[in-house]
Scaffold this motif. Structure first.
Motif, PDB file in Angstrom:
ATOM      1  N   ALA A 192      -8.900 117.912 -25.551  1.00 52.88           N
ATOM      2  CA  ALA A 192      -8.452 118.245 -24.193  1.00 52.88           C
ATOM      3  C   ALA A 192      -9.208 119.446 -23.628  1.00 52.88           C
ATOM      4  O   ALA A 192      -9.492 119.510 -22.430  1.00 52.88           O
ATOM      5  CB  ALA A 192      -6.951 118.507 -24.196  1.00 52.88           C
ATOM      6  N   SER A 193      -9.564 120.401 -24.495  1.00 58.98           N
ATOM      7  CA  SER A 193     -10.247 121.613 -24.045  1.00 58.98           C
ATOM      8  C   SER A 193     -11.750 121.429 -23.880  1.00 58.98           C
ATOM      9  O   SER A 193     -12.435 122.308 -23.352  1.00 58.98           O
ATOM     10  CB  SER A 193      -9.993 122.748 -25.039  1.00 58.98           C
ATOM     11  OG  SER A 193     -10.662 122.500 -26.268  1.00 58.98           O
ATOM     12  N   GLY A 194     -12.284 120.298 -24.374  1.00 55.41           N
ATOM     13  CA  GLY A 194     -13.708 120.054 -24.274  1.00 55.41           C
ATOM     14  C   GLY A 194     -14.507 120.529 -25.471  1.00 55.41           C
ATOM     15  O   GLY A 194     -15.737 120.434 -25.484  1.00 55.41           O
ATOM     16  N   GLU A 195     -13.831 120.993 -26.497  1.00 52.69           N
ATOM     17  CA  GLU A 195     -14.520 121.458 -27.710  1.00 52.69           C
ATOM     18  C   GLU A 195     -15.210 120.301 -28.433  1.00 52.69           C
ATOM     19  O   GLU A 195     -16.260 120.472 -29.048  1.00 52.69           O
ATOM     20  CB  GLU A 195     -13.517 122.136 -28.641  1.00 52.69           C
ATOM     21  CG  GLU A 195     -14.116 122.633 -29.950  1.00 52.69           C
ATOM     22  CD  GLU A 195     -13.074 123.226 -30.873  1.00 52.69           C
ATOM     23  OE1 GLU A 195     -13.368 123.337 -32.084  1.00 52.69           O
ATOM     24  OE2 GLU A 195     -11.965 123.574 -30.394  1.00 52.69           O
ATOM     25  N   LEU A 232      -0.471 109.650 -29.847  1.00 58.94           N
ATOM     26  CA  LEU A 232      -1.188 110.139 -28.672  1.00 58.94           C
ATOM     27  C   LEU A 232      -0.268 110.225 -27.458  1.00 58.94           C
ATOM     28  O   LEU A 232      -0.303 111.210 -26.701  1.00 58.94           O
ATOM     29  CB  LEU A 232      -2.372 109.220 -28.368  1.00 58.94           C
ATOM     30  CG  LEU A 232      -3.134 109.526 -27.072  1.00 58.94           C
ATOM     31  CD1 LEU A 232      -3.788 110.892 -27.145  1.00 58.94           C
ATOM     32  CD2 LEU A 232      -4.160 108.439 -26.790  1.00 58.94           C
ATOM     33  N   GLN A 233       0.558 109.203 -27.269  1.00 62.94           N
ATOM     34  CA  GLN A 233       1.474 109.206 -26.133  1.00 62.94           C
ATOM     35  C   GLN A 233       2.424 110.396 -26.195  1.00 62.94           C
ATOM     36  O   GLN A 233       2.702 111.049 -25.176  1.00 62.94           O
ATOM     37  CB  GLN A 233       2.262 107.896 -26.102  1.00 62.94           C
ATOM     38  CG  GLN A 233       1.406 106.684 -25.753  1.00 62.94           C
ATOM     39  CD  GLN A 233       2.155 105.370 -25.925  1.00 62.94           C
ATOM     40  OE1 GLN A 233       3.228 105.322 -26.527  1.00 62.94           O
ATOM     41  NE2 GLN A 233       1.584 104.300 -25.395  1.00 62.94           N
ATOM     42  N   ALA A 234       2.917 110.689 -27.398  1.00 70.15           N
ATOM     43  CA  ALA A 234       3.813 111.831 -27.567  1.00 70.15           C
ATOM     44  C   ALA A 234       3.075 113.140 -27.286  1.00 70.15           C
ATOM     45  O   ALA A 234       3.620 114.052 -26.637  1.00 70.15           O
ATOM     46  CB  ALA A 234       4.385 111.842 -28.980  1.00 70.15           C
ATOM     47  N   ALA A 275       2.584 113.536 -23.518  1.00 73.48           N
ATOM     48  CA  ALA A 275       3.839 113.862 -22.838  1.00 73.48           C
ATOM     49  C   ALA A 275       4.247 115.315 -23.078  1.00 73.48           C
ATOM     50  O   ALA A 275       4.723 116.001 -22.164  1.00 73.48           O
ATOM     51  CB  ALA A 275       4.942 112.924 -23.320  1.00 73.48           C
ATOM     52  N   ASN A 276       4.035 115.788 -24.299  1.00 74.61           N
ATOM     53  CA  ASN A 276       4.459 117.149 -24.654  1.00 74.61           C
ATOM     54  C   ASN A 276       3.508 118.227 -24.156  1.00 74.61           C
ATOM     55  O   ASN A 276       3.898 119.392 -24.011  1.00 74.61           O
ATOM     56  CB  ASN A 276       4.614 117.268 -26.168  1.00 74.61           C
ATOM     57  CG  ASN A 276       5.762 116.442 -26.710  1.00 74.61           C
ATOM     58  OD1 ASN A 276       6.717 116.158 -25.992  1.00 74.61           O
ATOM     59  ND2 ASN A 276       5.666 116.033 -27.964  1.00 74.61           N
ATOM     60  N   ASN A 277       2.249 117.845 -23.906  1.00 74.38           N
ATOM     61  CA  ASN A 277       1.249 118.849 -23.553  1.00 74.38           C
ATOM     62  C   ASN A 277       0.633 118.650 -22.169  1.00 74.38           C
ATOM     63  O   ASN A 277      -0.287 119.369 -21.800  1.00 74.38           O
ATOM     64  CB  ASN A 277       0.139 118.847 -24.609  1.00 74.38           C
ATOM     65  CG  ASN A 277       0.635 119.294 -25.957  1.00 74.38           C
ATOM     66  OD1 ASN A 277       0.732 120.479 -26.236  1.00 74.38           O
ATOM     67  ND2 ASN A 277       0.972 118.332 -26.815  1.00 74.38           N
ATOM     68  N   LYS A 278       1.156 117.647 -21.432  1.00 72.14           N
ATOM     69  CA  LYS A 278       0.676 117.373 -20.073  1.00 72.14           C
ATOM     70  C   LYS A 278      -0.835 117.128 -20.050  1.00 72.14           C
ATOM     71  O   LYS A 278      -1.545 117.612 -19.161  1.00 72.14           O
ATOM     72  CB  LYS A 278       1.075 118.511 -19.131  1.00 72.14           C
ATOM     73  CG  LYS A 278       2.577 118.657 -18.939  1.00 72.14           C
ATOM     74  CD  LYS A 278       2.921 119.790 -17.998  1.00 72.14           C
ATOM     75  CE  LYS A 278       4.391 119.816 -17.628  1.00 72.14           C
ATOM     76  NZ  LYS A 278       5.335 119.470 -18.674  1.00 72.14           N
ATOM     77  N   THR A 279      -1.305 116.364 -21.018  1.00 68.02           N
ATOM     78  CA  THR A 279      -2.714 115.972 -21.071  1.00 68.02           C
ATOM     79  C   THR A 279      -2.832 114.497 -20.724  1.00 68.02           C
ATOM     80  O   THR A 279      -1.836 113.772 -20.663  1.00 68.02           O
ATOM     81  CB  THR A 279      -3.293 116.234 -22.472  1.00 68.02           C
ATOM     82  OG1 THR A 279      -2.421 115.665 -23.466  1.00 68.02           O
ATOM     83  CG2 THR A 279      -3.420 117.724 -22.741  1.00 68.02           C
TER      84      THR A 279
END
Length: 297
Positions: free
Chosen positions: A88-91, A103-105, A108-112
Motif C-alpha cells: 500500500a505504501s509503495g515499498e 486481503l478483504q479484511a 476493510a480494516n486499513n482503508k486500502t
C-alpha cells in the motif's frame, strides 16, 4: 533473481489433484519473451512474500518470469500484516502470500484498495495433532488452537463447524465468522486464538491446532501423518493470490508475472517439494481448471 532476505513426503490420498485457477489456456512464459522484453514495458519489480512456502514458490516463479523479460526482486517478510502495508505504501510492487478473504479484511480494516491479480496456489488449512490420530479421539474439555487473524480464524471455525463440534450463526458470511458467532459448543471444546506462525509450536500444549500449509510444512507437519481434519478444497475461497495496487492491475508486468505462476515447471516444483501441504494453480491442456479431492469429504 535478486533477493534481499535469505531465510516431505509423498502426497496423501487426500487432496490429490491440482488447484482450480485459470480459466483460459495461457501461453508459456518464454513465448512472450521477445516481444515483451523488446517493448521495454516490463520494468523491474519487487514482490513481497512470507518466509517458507511463499518464498520458495516465488524463487521458481521469478525464474519463469525472467524468461519473459521480467526482472524480479523478492523481499521476505516475517508476518502477515507487513507485506500488505508495504504494498500500500509503495515499498513493493506486489505480494504473494495471502488468500482473498484475508486481503478483504485487511482492506476493510486499513482503508486500502489492494486488488487480486490472479490465483497462485492453495495451502490448505488442516487440524494437526501430536497427541491423537483421528477426530473421533477429541474429548470434551480438549483445547483447540486456531489462528488469531480474522480470516484464518473464521476459516478454522468453519472447519470445526463442518465436523459438528460447534454451531455458527447461519446469517454470517463464511469469510467473516468469529468466535462471537459460535451459538453452541456441541463438543465441549475450548478454542484458543494464537498467532498463525506460532501454531505449530503450540501443538505439545493443545489437543490439536488449525495450521495452514504455509506454516505446516516448515514445521514438518504432514496431512497424511499428523492431520486430523482438512478443509474442503472444492471451490475453496482460500486459494492464495497475487496482490497489487489498483492502479497497477492491468500493467503488462502484472499479466506476465501471474502467467509465470501458472507454468508447468512451477506446478511440478510444488508437487515435488510440498507434497500434500500445497497445491498449484494451473490450467489443464484444454485450458480448463483442474479439480481437487478431499481427505474427509
Amino acid at each position: 533473481m535478486q533477493r534481499r532476505v535469505l531465510l516431505s513426503s509423498a502426497a496423501a490420498a487426500a487432496l490429490a489433484a491440482a488447484l482450480t485457477a485459470c480459466g483460459k489456456k495461457e501461453p508459456a512464459a518464454s513465448a512472450a519473451a521477445a516481444s515483451s522484453a523488446a517493448s521495454g514495458e516490463l520494468r523491474p519489480i519487487t514482490i513481497g512474500v512470507t518466509a517458507g512456502t511463499s518464498e520458495e514458490v516465488a524463487e521458481v516463479v521469478t525464474k519463469e518470469a525472467e524468461k519473459a523479460g521480467l526482472k524480479v526482486t523478492v523481499k521476505v517478510f516475517g508476518d502477515y500484516q507487513t507485506p500488505d502495508a508495504a504494498l500500500a505504501s509503495g515499498e513493493i510492487d506486489a505480494n504473494s502470500y495471502q488468500h482473498e478473504p484475508f486481503l478483504q479484511a485487511y482492506n476493510a480494516n486499513n482503508k486500502t484498495d489492494l486488488v487480486v491479480a490472479g490465483k497462485t496456489y492453495l495451502a490448505p488449512l488442516a487440524l494437526y495433532s501430536k497427541k491423537i490420530k483421528s477426530a473421533s479421539e477429541i474429548k470434551d474439555g480438549a483445547t483447540i488452537a486456531i489462528p488469531n487473524d480474522p480470516s484464518n480464524g473464521g476459516r478454522a471455525l468453519q472447519l470445526l463447524a463442518k465436523q459438528g463440534w460447534i454451531e455458527l450463526k447461519p446469517d454470517v458470511p463464511a469469510t467473516k465468522v468469529t468466535k462471537a458467532d459460535i451459538t453452541k459448543y456441541v463438543k465441549k471444546i475450548k478454542i484458543v486464538e494464537i498467532e498463525a506462525p506460532q501454531l505449530p509450536r503450540a501443538l505439545p500444549d493443545v489437543a490439536a491446532a488449525a495450521v495452514n500449509g504455509t506454516y505446516a510444512r516448515p514445521a514438518g507437519l504432514s496431512i497424511a501423518k499428523q492431520g486430523v481434519l482438512v478443509e474442503s478444497a472444492k471451490g475453496s475461497a482460500y486459494a492464495n493470490v497475487l496482490v497489487v495496487r489498483t492502479a497497477d492491475k492491468n500493467k503488462p508486468w502484472v499479466k506476465t508475472f501471474i502467467k509465470a505462476y501458472h507454468q508447468p515447471n512451477v506446478k511440478a516444483f510444488i508437487e515435488k517439494r510440498f507434497g500434500d501441504s500445497t497445491f498449484a494453480a494451473i490450467c489443464s491442456a484444454a485450458g480448463k481448471p483442474t479439480g481437487m479431492t478431499d481427505k474427509n469429504n
